[in-house]
Design a protein around this motif. Sequence first.
Motif, mmCIF file in Angstrom:
data_model
loop_
_atom_site.group_PDB
_atom_site.id
_atom_site.type_symbol
_atom_site.label_atom_id
_atom_site.label_comp_id
_atom_site.label_asym_id
_atom_site.label_seq_id
_atom_site.Cartn_x
_atom_site.Cartn_y
_atom_site.Cartn_z
ATOM 1 N N UNK A 1 9.252 -2.953 -4.455
ATOM 2 C CA UNK A 1 9.910 -2.527 -5.680
ATOM 3 C C UNK A 1 10.097 -3.694 -6.641
ATOM 4 N N UNK A 2 9.770 -3.454 -7.928
ATOM 5 C CA UNK A 2 9.994 -4.452 -8.953
ATOM 6 C C UNK A 2 10.754 -3.859 -10.112
ATOM 7 N N UNK A 3 11.775 -4.555 -10.590
ATOM 8 C CA UNK A 3 12.580 -4.062 -11.718
ATOM 9 C C UNK A 3 12.930 -5.238 -12.617
ATOM 10 N N UNK A 4 12.659 -5.076 -13.917
ATOM 11 C CA UNK A 4 12.934 -6.137 -14.890
ATOM 12 C C UNK A 4 12.241 -7.444 -14.509
ATOM 13 N N UNK A 5 10.998 -7.346 -14.105
ATOM 14 C CA UNK A 5 10.260 -8.541 -13.690
ATOM 15 C C UNK A 5 9.518 -9.165 -14.864
ATOM 16 N N UNK A 6 9.331 -10.478 -14.793
ATOM 17 C CA UNK A 6 8.519 -11.220 -15.753
ATOM 18 C C UNK A 6 7.549 -12.096 -14.968
ATOM 19 N N UNK A 7 6.273 -11.985 -15.302
ATOM 20 C CA UNK A 7 5.233 -12.852 -14.732
ATOM 21 C C UNK A 7 5.260 -12.835 -13.198
ATOM 22 N N UNK A 8 5.138 -11.642 -12.655
ATOM 23 C CA UNK A 8 5.090 -11.467 -11.202
ATOM 24 C C UNK A 8 3.731 -10.893 -10.820
ATOM 25 N N UNK A 9 3.206 -11.304 -9.667
ATOM 26 C CA UNK A 9 1.870 -10.848 -9.253
ATOM 27 C C UNK A 9 1.811 -10.634 -7.754
ATOM 28 N N UNK A 10 0.862 -9.782 -7.360
ATOM 29 C CA UNK A 10 0.534 -9.557 -5.943
ATOM 30 C C UNK A 10 -0.963 -9.747 -5.810
ATOM 31 N N UNK A 11 -1.396 -10.608 -4.910
ATOM 32 C CA UNK A 11 -2.826 -10.892 -4.775
ATOM 33 C C UNK A 11 -3.112 -11.433 -3.374
ATOM 34 N N UNK A 12 -4.344 -11.868 -3.168
ATOM 35 C CA UNK A 12 -4.687 -12.550 -1.925
ATOM 36 C C UNK A 12 -5.767 -11.911 -1.092
ATOM 37 N N UNK A 13 -6.147 -10.642 -1.398
ATOM 38 C CA UNK A 13 -7.211 -10.003 -0.635
ATOM 39 C C UNK A 13 -6.747 -9.230 0.576
ATOM 40 N N UNK A 14 -5.434 -9.166 0.804
ATOM 41 C CA UNK A 14 -4.914 -8.478 1.972
ATOM 42 C C UNK A 14 -4.747 -6.987 1.777
ATOM 43 N N UNK A 15 -4.041 -6.386 2.736
ATOM 44 C CA UNK A 15 -3.927 -4.926 2.786
ATOM 45 C C UNK A 15 -2.458 -4.515 2.857
ATOM 46 N N UNK A 16 -2.153 -3.383 2.200
ATOM 47 C CA UNK A 16 -0.830 -2.768 2.305
ATOM 48 C C UNK A 16 -1.033 -1.356 2.845
ATOM 49 N N UNK A 17 -0.452 -1.089 4.012
ATOM 50 C CA UNK A 17 -0.669 0.189 4.703
ATOM 51 C C UNK A 17 0.621 0.993 4.655
ATOM 52 N N UNK A 18 0.553 2.200 4.069
ATOM 53 C CA UNK A 18 1.755 2.991 3.862
ATOM 54 C C UNK A 18 2.157 3.903 4.993
ATOM 55 N N UNK A 19 1.261 4.117 5.970
ATOM 56 C CA UNK A 19 1.528 5.048 7.074
ATOM 57 C C UNK A 19 1.994 6.407 6.561
ATOM 58 N N UNK A 20 1.370 6.834 5.463
ATOM 59 C CA UNK A 20 1.758 8.095 4.864
ATOM 60 C C UNK A 20 1.541 9.291 5.771
ATOM 61 N N UNK A 21 0.452 9.295 6.518
ATOM 62 C CA UNK A 21 0.171 10.422 7.401
ATOM 63 C C UNK A 21 1.263 10.581 8.450
ATOM 64 N N UNK A 22 1.796 9.461 8.921
ATOM 65 C CA UNK A 22 2.877 9.517 9.908
ATOM 66 C C UNK A 22 4.195 9.931 9.249
ATOM 67 N N UNK A 23 4.467 9.408 8.061
ATOM 68 C CA UNK A 23 5.725 9.699 7.378
ATOM 69 C C UNK A 23 5.787 11.154 6.926
ATOM 70 N N UNK A 24 4.680 11.676 6.414
ATOM 71 C CA UNK A 24 4.675 13.061 5.932
ATOM 72 C C UNK A 24 4.730 14.074 7.059
ATOM 73 N N UNK A 25 4.464 13.627 8.265
ATOM 74 C CA UNK A 25 4.544 14.525 9.417
ATOM 75 C C UNK A 25 5.980 14.730 9.884
ATOM 76 N N UNK A 26 6.925 13.962 9.331
ATOM 77 C CA UNK A 26 8.322 14.088 9.718
ATOM 78 C C UNK A 26 9.017 15.092 8.794
#
Length: 423
Positions: free
Chosen positions: A101-126
């Motif tokens: 989560x970002x709120x009222x941010x200035x000059x912020x970044x996300x990088x590096x080539x990595x992965x963000x996994x949300x596990x949505x299939x598991x969460x939506x099954x609940x």
Amino acid sequence: MKYFLLIFFLTSVIKAEYIINVLDFGAKGDGQTDDTAAIRAAFANCTYIQIRCTVLFPGTGTYLTGPFNLTTRTSVKISSEASILLNPYYYNFQEYLPLINGYDLIETSISGGGMIVGQGSKLRAQPYISNYPNIIECFNCISFKIMQINIIDSPNYGIFVLNSWNITLNSVNVTNDINDPSLICLAFDSCYNVQVLSSMFNCGGQHISIKATETKAHNFTISECMFGYGQGVLIGPNIIKNIQSVTLRDSTFIGSSAGIILSSYRNVTGTIESIICTDLIFISVGTIFSVVMNYGHESETASFSEYPQIQNISLLNLSGFGLVAAHVDCLSESRCTGFSLQNVSLDTTIWFYCNNVVGESTTVTPDPCPGLMGGQDLTSLSVLEKGLIATSATLAFISGMSIVLVLLLCKRKKENSFQIIND
């Protein structure tokens, strides 16, 4: 000399960058241990030191975490072999929070080539979780960047940016469950100066959604992207603050159910204008281009004091094949105007359907409807104009039938005269 040293010192402080490794704050990165507290502590330290900061997710770690907040003037680096993994445990006990989560941010970044996994299939099954989190959110942000990041299996939107400007996404790949139409890859609301470059999207909902509910959304560039499974690039339907100057270029749609969609609610004011779609390729796409000005299916018999407007739309250098070339359904009370089609070559089962649209075209295959060729067909006219045309056609028909009857009567009279003479 003292002044020089002071200036040098201040410049060095301003340019200084503090590097923080989440491992130094107790993160394990083993995919089993919850690293939420360590990650939150790392970002809290960035806030405390109040200078430009870099937070590292290093190595090959898998960092299991609940929601955490980004900090201003912070660069988040996720190593190309590392991943951030959403911990569903946190969403059993608390209200909705995005994973990052970002709120009222200035000059912020996300990088590096990595992965963000949300596990949505598991969460939506609940069944006891009803408000699923987005992976990344940024509200009221200035100069926010996401580069070389892979987002997969989001419980909701992959990325959601609201009321922000100077936003750049470059080499971002978002993949969600393609069977769930609620899962949007990338959503913008009331943003301006936005660039989406060299990215790839596969999801059940829209690839990209652009709205304007709080302030005007304008100056978007979407370039060199690949759109796979999903429901296309949706501009609207919430356009109350106007959407202007969107350019979609040098991109390819493969297997998506839709390409480009311009939409509005019939009972909501606002404008979509200055949209340029150029140098696009469509491969096995459902409806390549569509305009829907009654997105909420309001009663067409209801009248309003004002209606939405869609105008100055350019389709240039489009090619490919699919099911429907274009479905343009504008309002009789507010016709779409200023449409321009140039160098469009589409091989589709269904050609052009147009309703209340006016424009011009050059070198377009298949032939567009008359309203897009500088002419006016019945579907491109207002209700009053349609009535006048229908009345004229009826009068012409009656006049024509009258002439035929006169001729028939004359012919019959002449035949009767011959019959009398012969008798």
